[in-house]
Design an enzyme around this catalytic site. Structure first.
Site, PDB file in Angstrom:
ATOM      1  N   GLN A  78     -47.612 -22.188  40.425  1.00 29.44           N
ATOM      2  CA  GLN A  78     -47.093 -22.278  41.687  1.00 29.44           C
ATOM      3  C   GLN A  78     -47.938 -22.616  42.884  1.00 29.44           C
ATOM      4  O   GLN A  78     -47.744 -23.059  43.866  1.00 29.44           O
ATOM      5  CB  GLN A  78     -45.979 -21.142  42.024  1.00 29.44           C
ATOM      6  CG  GLN A  78     -44.666 -21.187  41.477  1.00 29.44           C
ATOM      7  CD  GLN A  78     -44.064 -19.787  41.837  1.00 29.44           C
ATOM      8  OE1 GLN A  78     -43.781 -19.067  41.030  1.00 29.44           O
ATOM      9  NE2 GLN A  78     -43.643 -19.695  42.939  1.00 29.44           N
ATOM     10  N   PHE A 134     -40.201 -18.793  39.863  1.00 35.81           N
ATOM     11  CA  PHE A 134     -39.705 -17.600  40.470  1.00 35.81           C
ATOM     12  C   PHE A 134     -40.681 -16.593  40.920  1.00 35.81           C
ATOM     13  O   PHE A 134     -40.239 -15.283  41.311  1.00 35.81           O
ATOM     14  CB  PHE A 134     -38.679 -16.922  39.306  1.00 35.81           C
ATOM     15  CG  PHE A 134     -37.824 -17.820  38.819  1.00 35.81           C
ATOM     16  CD1 PHE A 134     -36.691 -18.288  39.631  1.00 35.81           C
ATOM     17  CD2 PHE A 134     -37.535 -18.220  37.526  1.00 35.81           C
ATOM     18  CE1 PHE A 134     -35.753 -19.127  39.040  1.00 35.81           C
ATOM     19  CE2 PHE A 134     -36.693 -19.045  36.925  1.00 35.81           C
ATOM     20  CZ  PHE A 134     -35.921 -19.597  37.825  1.00 35.81           C
ATOM     21  N   GLU A 168     -47.197 -17.593  40.823  1.00 29.82           N
ATOM     22  CA  GLU A 168     -48.000 -17.564  41.888  1.00 29.82           C
ATOM     23  C   GLU A 168     -49.415 -17.255  41.569  1.00 29.82           C
ATOM     24  O   GLU A 168     -50.356 -17.906  42.197  1.00 29.82           O
ATOM     25  CB  GLU A 168     -47.499 -16.724  42.894  1.00 29.82           C
ATOM     26  CG  GLU A 168     -46.896 -17.631  44.382  1.00 29.82           C
ATOM     27  CD  GLU A 168     -46.405 -16.678  45.294  1.00 29.82           C
ATOM     28  OE1 GLU A 168     -45.008 -16.143  45.168  1.00 29.82           O
ATOM     29  OE2 GLU A 168     -46.937 -16.313  46.289  1.00 29.82           O
ATOM     30  N   ARG A 227     -43.742  -7.344  53.073  1.00 30.83           N
ATOM     31  CA  ARG A 227     -42.456  -8.028  53.009  1.00 30.83           C
ATOM     32  C   ARG A 227     -41.240  -6.857  52.711  1.00 30.83           C
ATOM     33  O   ARG A 227     -40.180  -6.917  53.381  1.00 30.83           O
ATOM     34  CB  ARG A 227     -42.281  -9.190  52.156  1.00 30.83           C
ATOM     35  CG  ARG A 227     -41.005  -9.898  52.460  1.00 30.83           C
ATOM     36  CD  ARG A 227     -41.069 -11.473  51.832  1.00 30.83           C
ATOM     37  NE  ARG A 227     -41.424 -12.339  52.600  1.00 30.83           N
ATOM     38  CZ  ARG A 227     -41.154 -13.146  53.525  1.00 30.83           C
ATOM     39  NH1 ARG A 227     -39.985 -13.020  53.671  1.00 30.83           N
ATOM     40  NH2 ARG A 227     -41.846 -14.059  53.871  1.00 30.83           N
ATOM     41  N   ARG A 244     -38.826 -13.912  43.405  1.00 29.54           N
ATOM     42  CA  ARG A 244     -37.931 -14.493  44.519  1.00 29.54           C
ATOM     43  C   ARG A 244     -37.461 -13.179  45.410  1.00 29.54           C
ATOM     44  O   ARG A 244     -36.923 -12.322  45.098  1.00 29.54           O
ATOM     45  CB  ARG A 244     -36.796 -14.746  43.603  1.00 29.54           C
ATOM     46  CG  ARG A 244     -35.926 -16.021  44.134  1.00 29.54           C
ATOM     47  CD  ARG A 244     -34.912 -16.357  43.211  1.00 29.54           C
ATOM     48  NE  ARG A 244     -34.165 -17.615  43.784  1.00 29.54           N
ATOM     49  CZ  ARG A 244     -33.297 -18.250  43.344  1.00 29.54           C
ATOM     50  NH1 ARG A 244     -33.451 -18.101  42.009  1.00 29.54           N
ATOM     51  NH2 ARG A 244     -33.037 -19.595  43.568  1.00 29.54           N
ATOM     52  N   PHE A 251     -39.865 -11.559  47.154  1.00 27.13           N
ATOM     53  CA  PHE A 251     -41.237 -11.038  47.276  1.00 27.13           C
ATOM     54  C   PHE A 251     -41.140  -9.641  47.947  1.00 27.13           C
ATOM     55  O   PHE A 251     -42.032  -9.429  49.059  1.00 27.13           O
ATOM     56  CB  PHE A 251     -41.959 -12.082  48.249  1.00 27.13           C
ATOM     57  CG  PHE A 251     -43.548 -12.166  48.228  1.00 27.13           C
ATOM     58  CD1 PHE A 251     -44.120 -12.867  47.127  1.00 27.13           C
ATOM     59  CD2 PHE A 251     -44.300 -11.485  49.335  1.00 27.13           C
ATOM     60  CE1 PHE A 251     -45.532 -12.785  47.324  1.00 27.13           C
ATOM     61  CE2 PHE A 251     -45.787 -11.468  49.191  1.00 27.13           C
ATOM     62  CZ  PHE A 251     -46.199 -12.242  48.122  1.00 27.13           C
ATOM     63  N   ALA A 282     -42.588 -18.408  49.156  1.00 22.29           N
ATOM     64  CA  ALA A 282     -41.810 -17.813  50.562  1.00 22.29           C
ATOM     65  C   ALA A 282     -40.978 -18.861  50.933  1.00 22.29           C
ATOM     66  O   ALA A 282     -40.593 -18.941  52.087  1.00 22.29           O
ATOM     67  CB  ALA A 282     -43.073 -17.737  51.632  1.00 22.29           C
ATOM     68  N   GLU A 332     -35.215 -18.304  48.338  1.00 21.85           N
ATOM     69  CA  GLU A 332     -35.180 -17.001  48.004  1.00 21.85           C
ATOM     70  C   GLU A 332     -33.879 -16.236  48.536  1.00 21.85           C
ATOM     71  O   GLU A 332     -33.490 -15.173  47.841  1.00 21.85           O
ATOM     72  CB  GLU A 332     -36.422 -16.070  48.355  1.00 21.85           C
ATOM     73  CG  GLU A 332     -37.670 -16.579  47.687  1.00 21.85           C
ATOM     74  CD  GLU A 332     -38.745 -16.189  48.424  1.00 21.85           C
ATOM     75  OE1 GLU A 332     -39.301 -16.621  49.552  1.00 21.85           O
ATOM     76  OE2 GLU A 332     -39.332 -15.381  47.883  1.00 21.85           O
TER      77      GLU A 332
HETATM   78  N1  MTE Z   1     -35.285 -22.197  41.886  1.00 19.39           N
HETATM   79  C1  MTE Z   1     -35.525 -22.613  40.272  1.00 19.39           C
HETATM   80  N2  MTE Z   1     -34.459 -23.350  39.730  1.00 19.39           N
HETATM   81  N3  MTE Z   1     -36.568 -22.228  39.781  1.00 19.39           N
HETATM   82  C2  MTE Z   1     -37.723 -21.177  40.400  1.00 19.39           C
HETATM   83  O1  MTE Z   1     -38.614 -21.171  39.925  1.00 19.39           O
HETATM   84  N4  MTE Z   1     -38.159 -20.297  42.561  1.00 19.39           N
HETATM   85  C3  MTE Z   1     -37.571 -19.376  43.486  1.00 19.39           C
HETATM   86  C4  MTE Z   1     -37.020 -20.396  44.395  1.00 19.39           C
HETATM   87  N5  MTE Z   1     -35.772 -21.142  43.730  1.00 19.39           N
HETATM   88  C5  MTE Z   1     -37.320 -20.908  41.834  1.00 19.39           C
HETATM   89  C6  MTE Z   1     -36.068 -21.512  42.375  1.00 19.39           C
HETATM   90  C7  MTE Z   1     -38.846 -19.059  44.555  1.00 19.39           C
HETATM   91  S1  MTE Z   1     -39.646 -17.291  44.103  1.00 19.39           S
HETATM   92  C8  MTE Z   1     -39.039 -19.583  45.656  1.00 19.39           C
HETATM   93  S2  MTE Z   1     -40.457 -18.973  46.609  1.00 19.39           S
HETATM   94  C9  MTE Z   1     -38.671 -20.863  46.018  1.00 19.39           C
HETATM   95  O2  MTE Z   1     -37.729 -21.330  45.103  1.00 19.39           O
HETATM   96  C10 MTE Z   1     -39.843 -21.708  46.057  1.00 19.39           C
HETATM   97  O3  MTE Z   1     -39.628 -23.126  46.413  1.00 19.39           O
HETATM   98  P1  MTE Z   1     -39.327 -23.658  47.855  1.00 19.39           P
HETATM   99  O4  MTE Z   1     -40.506 -23.064  48.608  1.00 19.39           O
HETATM  100  O5  MTE Z   1     -39.268 -25.255  47.644  1.00 19.39           O
HETATM  101  O6  MTE Z   1     -37.806 -23.369  48.066  1.00 19.39           O
HETATM  102 MO1  MOS Z   2     -41.431 -16.947  45.745  1.00 22.67          MO
HETATM  103  S1  MOS Z   2     -41.449 -14.881  45.018  1.00 22.67           S
HETATM  104  O1  MOS Z   2     -42.165 -16.621  47.142  1.00 22.67           O
HETATM  105  O2  MOS Z   2     -42.721 -17.503  44.607  1.00 22.67           O
END
Ligand code: MTE
Ligand code: MOS
Length: 783
Positions: free
Chosen positions: A206, A237, A241, A319, A351, A353, A519, A728
């Site tokens: 990520q 998820f 990171e 957070r 997800r 955080f 985030a 998230e």
């Molecule tokens: N959705 C899917 N399908 N797979 C993922 O790994 N990660 C989540 C969320 N949704 C995730 C997901 C997390 S932890 C975050 S921070 C955000 O997606 C990151 O993507 P964005 O900033 O583009 O929303």
């Molecule tokens: Mo999402 S826990 O901020 O990768």
């Protein structure tokens, strides 16, 4: 139109289109990091030797027996590291350790021609350990003061004075579990050097820029000598990171030393036993309410289990502290956060955080205290909602605070809450062994990285002479639909059809110095950068078009691949034709875009500031039915109303809300990580190290009725095309499932009793809770 949030009348944003990779995903043609190695000749495979001690000194490590295994090429150890032997950013994560810090930690890596040979090689390495005492549980860590990192306190007002004023004061504690990411694609990296000695790494990460920096560090190279690409991830998820850096570094080191491409892919058990998870927490709290049920003061000591190293534990704790208020105004607050060090995997981003953990604590407090105050939990919640003009404990005004109440009211109405409450009561009155529960909870989640510097992004947009468009941005795709949204943003900003835009994989040599895609701010940040790049190009094209059309550049319109003077669509020209003219006139047809979120500041010592651009809001209603004999339950119906601003991509957002909710329900009701905390030889071993022992939500756990609505007329003026982040916040909508279970459990006991419920509220936990309720009922009947 050049403002960030305004949408043109015609454009691809807001269209309900499928995920850009959907067809590839479902036909099995989407490629992931590990698939890319198949084509390489001379590929080496890496396999770890995992220590079977929770904590031990490595006395000797003899790799010579491994080298006798046919096919084994090399064993990587600390002695091989030309740069810094560390895979983290806090210098507390040796890549090749001299002291084992958790059961399953890799002490060395074997490279071989086949995966089998590498595995046999790892088994042949002889290591002598000197076992040391290990800290396993949060309770042990707190008792022994096994802490790491800073211990911030979030403060507002005077908590002692607040408690002194309170008519009702309650104390309690709450310990709850973490969560395994269980992304479908395990951690993977593939490294090779090109003819000029440049290191190229495909990584399921990520945070490609940080992977690049760590690899450069380990190899003793400048960042410019290392390129990281992330094609896509099969889920991250938050688990990708920071965790991928070390694996990428091992592959890169192997490639450097052998001159051959190296692939490293963890199998499921390795991933489960080696990588960090959501932090479990322990909270000890005291809360004061006035006679009207308003919270006056909250004091808490909050401990998280950070595992063996810090990685993201400090920002995760920040957070948590920034979300302990959830949707409620608390005048006097004093909450201290401490990260514990235990001999477990290094717990990390997941997800939300840390936000979900903070919110869960307060929601748990409210539900436990409501009966003691003689109030229904939903009434207690409602009385404490933020009102317009109020600020959070860290000093940030709660923008659009009235949405908390309006979303709640709208959802209560559309879910038929009052009538169903009556039905549930009637059902429970006539059903001794099965009880139903109904609950509503709300979510307020701050959007932006707490760490202000991360709130920036870059993009590169190329328009070719034929009018086709290629975009590149700093965000990574992990299934969340970021790339889909970015295609929509670019198509809209350039006024071309979606089909004219193609997206290239995320690479550090295209867009440098990127932030983690995390985030939830991937679309806000990268969307801003792409729009900025497109607007630069469109500005130049407008001048060219203005000359051809005989109008002022401000009056040129770009729509669906046509360019024309305002009011005269019939007299326009094709975008591709205009582009060719522009080229002939020597106009730059590409641009680098940049976006930084304005107006943010955060003082992490004082825990004060305005770290968030805005808040995402939502509410959910869940109804469950619990079986009194087994504690088993079904999720009968879920209604959600969630605020995504003006959606960039409604199908994607719907998927994020549904997926987030189900993942949250998994955390709170099913997923139970168990470590062996006995004093036996397996102390510290993760007992739940496969899908057979770690229960994930599946179709069977989906709500029978699942109604998700997006809040309407919700334009967010500070964000690209009026949208809001969605990744998230929905995970915390699942708190209503836990509260519905609590309500159902309560129905087995006397009315008005405070119910304590473990988290995860597995069928087993629910069974023990309802046994207690029944016993209280018997006692009450005996009185
Ligand atoms: N959705 C899917 N399908 N797979 C993922 O790994 N990660 C989540 C969320 N949704 C995730 C997901 C997390 S932890 C975050 S921070 C955000 O997606 C990151 O993507 P964005 O900033 O583009 O929303
Ligand atoms: Mo999402 S826990 O901020 O990768």
């Amino acid at each position: 139109m050049t403002s960030l949030h305004e949408r043109p009348a015609v454009g691809a944003v807001g269209e309900a289109i499928p995920h850009e990779g959907a067809a590839l995903h479902v036909t099995g043609t989407a490629l992931y990091t590990d698939d890319l190695g198949v084509k390489l000749s001379n590929l080496l495979h890496a396999w770890p030797l995992q220590a079977q001690h929770a904590h031990a000194k490595i006395v000797t490590l003899d790799s010579t027996p491994a080298l006798k295994i046919p096919g084994v090429v090399r064993v990587l150890t600390a002695a091989d590291v030309p740069g810094v032997n560390d895979s983290g950013v806090k210098h507390d994560e040796p890549l090749f350790p001299s002291e084992v810090m958790f059961y399953g930690q890799a002490v060395c890596w074997v490279l071989a021609d086949t995966e089998d040979a590498a595995r046999l090689g790892a088994e042949a390495v002889v290591v002598e350990y000197k076992p040391l005492a290990a800290v396993l549980t949060l309770q042990e860590a707190v008792e022994q003061e096994s802490f790491q990192g800073s211990r911030p306190t979030m403060r507002r007002g005077d908590v002692q004075a607040g408690l002194a004023q309170a008519a009702h004061v309650f104390s309690g504690d709450f310990e709850f579990g973490g969560q395994e990411h269980f992304y479908l694609e395990t951690n993977a990296a593939l490294a090779y050097t090109d003819e000029s000695g440049q290191m190229f790494i495909q990584s399921s990460t990520q945070h490609p820029s940080e992977t690049q920096e760590i690899v450069a560090h380990v190899l003793g190279l400048p960042s410019s000598a290392v390129t990281v690409q992330c094609l896509r991830m099969g889920g991250g998820f938050g688990g990708k990171e920071m965790q991928p850096h070390g694996f990428a570094a091992v592959a890169a080191l192997g490639a450097t030393l052998t001159g051959r491409p190296v692939r490293l892919r963890l199998n499921r058990t390795q991933d489960l036993t080696m990588t960090g998870k959501r932090h479990p927490y322990l909270a000890r709290w005291t809360v004061g309410f006035d006679d009207a049920g308003k919270v006056l003061a909250l004091q808490a000591e909050v401990y998280s289990d950070g595992g063996w190293s810090l990685d993201l534990s400090e920002p995760v704790m920040a957070r948590t502290l920034c979300h302990i208020d959830n949707a409620y105004f608390i005048p006097h607050v004093e909450v201290r956060g401490t990260v514990c060090r235990t001999n477990k995997t290094s717990q990390t981003a997941f997800r939300g955080f840390g936000g979900p953990q903070g919110m869960l604590m307060t929601e748990d407090i409210l539900s436990r205290c409501a009966p003691k105050l003689g109030l229904e939990p939903e009434e207690l919640r409602r009385r404490n909602f933020y009102q317009a003009g109020q600020t959070t404990p860290y000093g940030q005004p709660v923008k659009d605070a009235d949405r908390i109440q309006s979303i709640w009211d709208a959802l209560v109405t559309r879910s038929d809450y009052a009538a169903r409450q009556t039905e549930v009561a009637a059902f429970n009155a006539s059903s001794p062994h099965r009880k139903r529960g109904l609950a509503v909870t709300s979510v307020k989640f701050g959007i932006s990285f707490n760490f202000t510097s991360y709130n920036q992004a870059g993009a590169l947009v190329h328009v070719y002479k034929d009018g086709s468009v290629l975009i590149n941005h700093g965000g990574t795709e992990m299934g969340q639909g970021l790339h889909t949204k970015m295609l929509q943003v670019a198509a809209t900003a350039l006024g071309v059809p979606l089909s004219a835009v193609r997206l290239a994989p995320t690479r550090t040599d295209k867009v440098p110095n990127t932030s983690a895609t995390a985030a939830s701010s991937g679309a806000d940040l990268n969307g801003g950068a792409i729009q900025n790049a497109c607007h630069q190009i469109r500005g130049r094209l407008s001048s060219v078009a203005a000359g051809r059309l005989g109008v002022h550049p401000d009056d040129v319109r770009f729509e669906a691949g046509r360019v024309f003077a305002i009011g005269h669509p019939e007299n326009g020209l094709d975008f591709a034709a205009l582009v060719l003219h522009a080229y002939m006139e020597r106009t730059q047809l590409w641009a680098a875009g940049f976006y930084r979120t304005p107006g943010l500041h955060w003082d992490r010592e004082a825990m004060q500031g305005e770290p968030f651009k805005y808040f995402a809001y939502g509410a959910s209603v869940s109804e469950v039915e619990v079986d009194g004999f087994s504690g088993g339950y079904t999720l009968r119906r879920v209604d959600i109303l969630h605020d995504v601003g003006d959606s960039l991509s409604p199908l994607i957002d719907l998927g994020q809300i549904e997926g987030g909710f189900v993942q949250g329900a998994g955390w709170l009701t099913l997923e139970d990580l168990r470590w062996d905390s006995s004093q036996g030889p397996n102390r510290g071993r993760l007992a739940t190290q496969s899908a057979s022992t770690y229960k994930l939500p599946s179709f069977g756990e989906m709500p029978e009725i699942f109604r998700v609505g997006l809040l309407e007329r919700a334009t967010e003026t500070g964000v690209v095309y009026g949208s809001k982040a969605v990744g998230e916040p929905p995970i915390m909508l699942a708190i209503s499932v836990r509260e519905a279970l609590r309500a159902a459990v309560g129905a087995f006991g006397p009315a008005g009793r405070s119910v304590e419920l473990a988290s995860p509220a597995t069928p087993e936990a629910v069974f023990w809770a309802l046994q207690e309720a029944r016993q209280a009922q018997t006692v009450a009947a005996d009185d």
